[in-house]
Design a protein around this motif. Structure first.
Motif, PDB file in Angstrom:
ATOM      1  N   ARG A 148      -8.038  -6.289 -22.661  1.00  0.00           N
ATOM      2  CA  ARG A 148      -8.011  -7.774 -22.057  1.00  0.00           C
ATOM      3  C   ARG A 148      -6.680  -8.134 -22.387  1.00  0.00           C
ATOM      4  O   ARG A 148      -6.180  -9.277 -22.042  1.00  0.00           O
ATOM      5  N   GLN A 164     -11.068  -2.203 -19.228  1.00  0.00           N
ATOM      6  CA  GLN A 164      -9.900  -2.914 -18.926  1.00  0.00           C
ATOM      7  C   GLN A 164      -9.481  -3.301 -20.557  1.00  0.00           C
ATOM      8  O   GLN A 164     -10.245  -3.720 -21.531  1.00  0.00           O
ATOM      9  N   GLU A 182      -3.741 -16.133 -17.379  1.00  0.00           N
ATOM     10  CA  GLU A 182      -4.168 -16.463 -16.235  1.00  0.00           C
ATOM     11  C   GLU A 182      -5.353 -16.356 -15.233  1.00  0.00           C
ATOM     12  O   GLU A 182      -6.752 -16.543 -14.929  1.00  0.00           O
ATOM     13  N   ILE A 183      -5.639 -14.439 -15.185  1.00  0.00           N
ATOM     14  CA  ILE A 183      -5.969 -14.211 -14.971  1.00  0.00           C
ATOM     15  C   ILE A 183      -7.788 -14.138 -15.760  1.00  0.00           C
ATOM     16  O   ILE A 183      -9.281 -13.963 -15.139  1.00  0.00           O
ATOM     17  N   ARG A 184      -7.316 -14.500 -16.975  1.00  0.00           N
ATOM     18  CA  ARG A 184      -8.381 -13.867 -17.904  1.00  0.00           C
ATOM     19  C   ARG A 184      -9.129 -15.021 -18.113  1.00  0.00           C
ATOM     20  O   ARG A 184     -10.498 -15.590 -17.706  1.00  0.00           O
ATOM     21  N   GLU A 185      -8.662 -16.344 -17.515  1.00  0.00           N
ATOM     22  CA  GLU A 185      -9.061 -17.709 -18.041  1.00  0.00           C
ATOM     23  C   GLU A 185     -10.234 -17.505 -16.619  1.00  0.00           C
ATOM     24  O   GLU A 185     -11.241 -18.429 -15.788  1.00  0.00           O
ATOM     25  N   ALA A 186      -9.251 -17.573 -15.725  1.00  0.00           N
ATOM     26  CA  ALA A 186     -10.779 -17.105 -14.117  1.00  0.00           C
ATOM     27  C   ALA A 186     -11.395 -16.490 -14.372  1.00  0.00           C
ATOM     28  O   ALA A 186     -12.794 -16.895 -13.620  1.00  0.00           O
ATOM     29  N   MET A 187     -11.098 -15.364 -13.947  1.00  0.00           N
ATOM     30  CA  MET A 187     -12.038 -14.103 -14.252  1.00  0.00           C
ATOM     31  C   MET A 187     -12.959 -13.669 -15.685  1.00  0.00           C
ATOM     32  O   MET A 187     -13.939 -13.297 -14.849  1.00  0.00           O
ATOM     33  N   TYR A 188     -12.374 -14.531 -16.447  1.00  0.00           N
ATOM     34  CA  TYR A 188     -13.499 -13.514 -17.574  1.00  0.00           C
ATOM     35  C   TYR A 188     -13.311 -14.728 -18.699  1.00  0.00           C
ATOM     36  O   TYR A 188     -13.669 -14.727 -20.485  1.00  0.00           O
ATOM     37  N   TRP A 231     -14.270  -6.160  -5.641  1.00  0.00           N
ATOM     38  CA  TRP A 231     -13.724  -4.965  -6.048  1.00  0.00           C
ATOM     39  C   TRP A 231     -13.805  -3.122  -5.491  1.00  0.00           C
ATOM     40  O   TRP A 231     -14.244  -2.759  -6.226  1.00  0.00           O
ATOM     41  N   TYR A 256     -15.390  -8.041 -19.475  1.00  0.00           N
ATOM     42  CA  TYR A 256     -14.694  -7.457 -18.950  1.00  0.00           C
ATOM     43  C   TYR A 256     -15.292  -5.947 -18.285  1.00  0.00           C
ATOM     44  O   TYR A 256     -16.337  -6.064 -18.427  1.00  0.00           O
ATOM     45  N   ILE A 260      -4.437  -7.943 -19.807  1.00  0.00           N
ATOM     46  CA  ILE A 260      -4.708  -8.815 -18.645  1.00  0.00           C
ATOM     47  C   ILE A 260      -3.981 -10.244 -18.654  1.00  0.00           C
ATOM     48  O   ILE A 260      -4.088 -10.957 -19.143  1.00  0.00           O
TER      49      ILE A 260
END
Length: 177
Positions: free
Chosen positions: A136, A134, A142-148, A39, A163, A139
């Motif tokens: 939280r 970031q 769906e991004i929180r669930e996938a990435m965090y 990233w 994060y 965000i």
């Protein structure tokens, strides 16, 4: 021999390399550490050429960045050994000397203490102008669930509950080794 370049002339190569991985390198005293990142953002902020890197809160690299305030971005250009990115993405600089383990060749940077790496010759020398954790709550879920994910501890290298801190690095110099 360093060949100085205009960073935006290489924007395509830099942004395409990010999807495969590039190294973020720091130095604090005698400790050099390189971490694989996928990233990053190349652009202009405040009228300055900027490379933004995203580093999870619990990473050793975050400690290094907070202490030094500068970094290099080491980008594959031409052929390179892919194990460099794999190894630097799977091991922590807290526990091992990745540079020694891989036999990488450090080249002194001109304007920052963090070195360039000959094996990944497209180099950006950067000084942190701004950093931000970031939010939280901002965000999307769906991004929180996938990435965090909350049920994964901070040692997981790819997805964990930590994060990211965004480090806005002013690009001081860019070159090919």
């Amino acid at each position: 021999m360093k060949q100085e370049i205009q960073v935006f002339d290489y924007a395509k190569e830099i942004t395409q390399a990010l999807s495969k991985g590039v190294l973020l390198t720091t130095r604090v005293q005698d400790k050099v550490n390189s971490m694989t990142i996928g990233w990053g953002t190349l652009g202009v902020v405040w009228g300055e050429p900027i490379f933004i890197v995203f580093v999870r809160e619990g990473r050793f690299t975050r400690e290094q960045l907070d202490a030094s305030g500068e970094f290099t971005v080491n980008i594959p250009y031409g052929s390179y050994d892919r194990k460099i990115l794999g190894y630097c993405g799977a091991h922590s600089g807290r526990d091992t000397d990745k540079i020694r383990d891989l036999g990488l060749t450090l080249v002194d940077a001109d304007l920052v203490k963090a070195p360039a790496i000959r094996e990944l010759p497209l180099t950006l020398e950067c000084r942190v102008l701004y950093r931000q954790l970031q939010d939280r709550n901002a965000i999307p879920e769906e991004i929180r669930e996938a990435m965090y994910p909350e049920d994964v501890d901070s040692s997981n290298p790819m997805a964990n509950r930590d994060y990211h801190v965004a480090y806005y690095g002013k690009i001081l110099k860019a070159y090919l080794l």
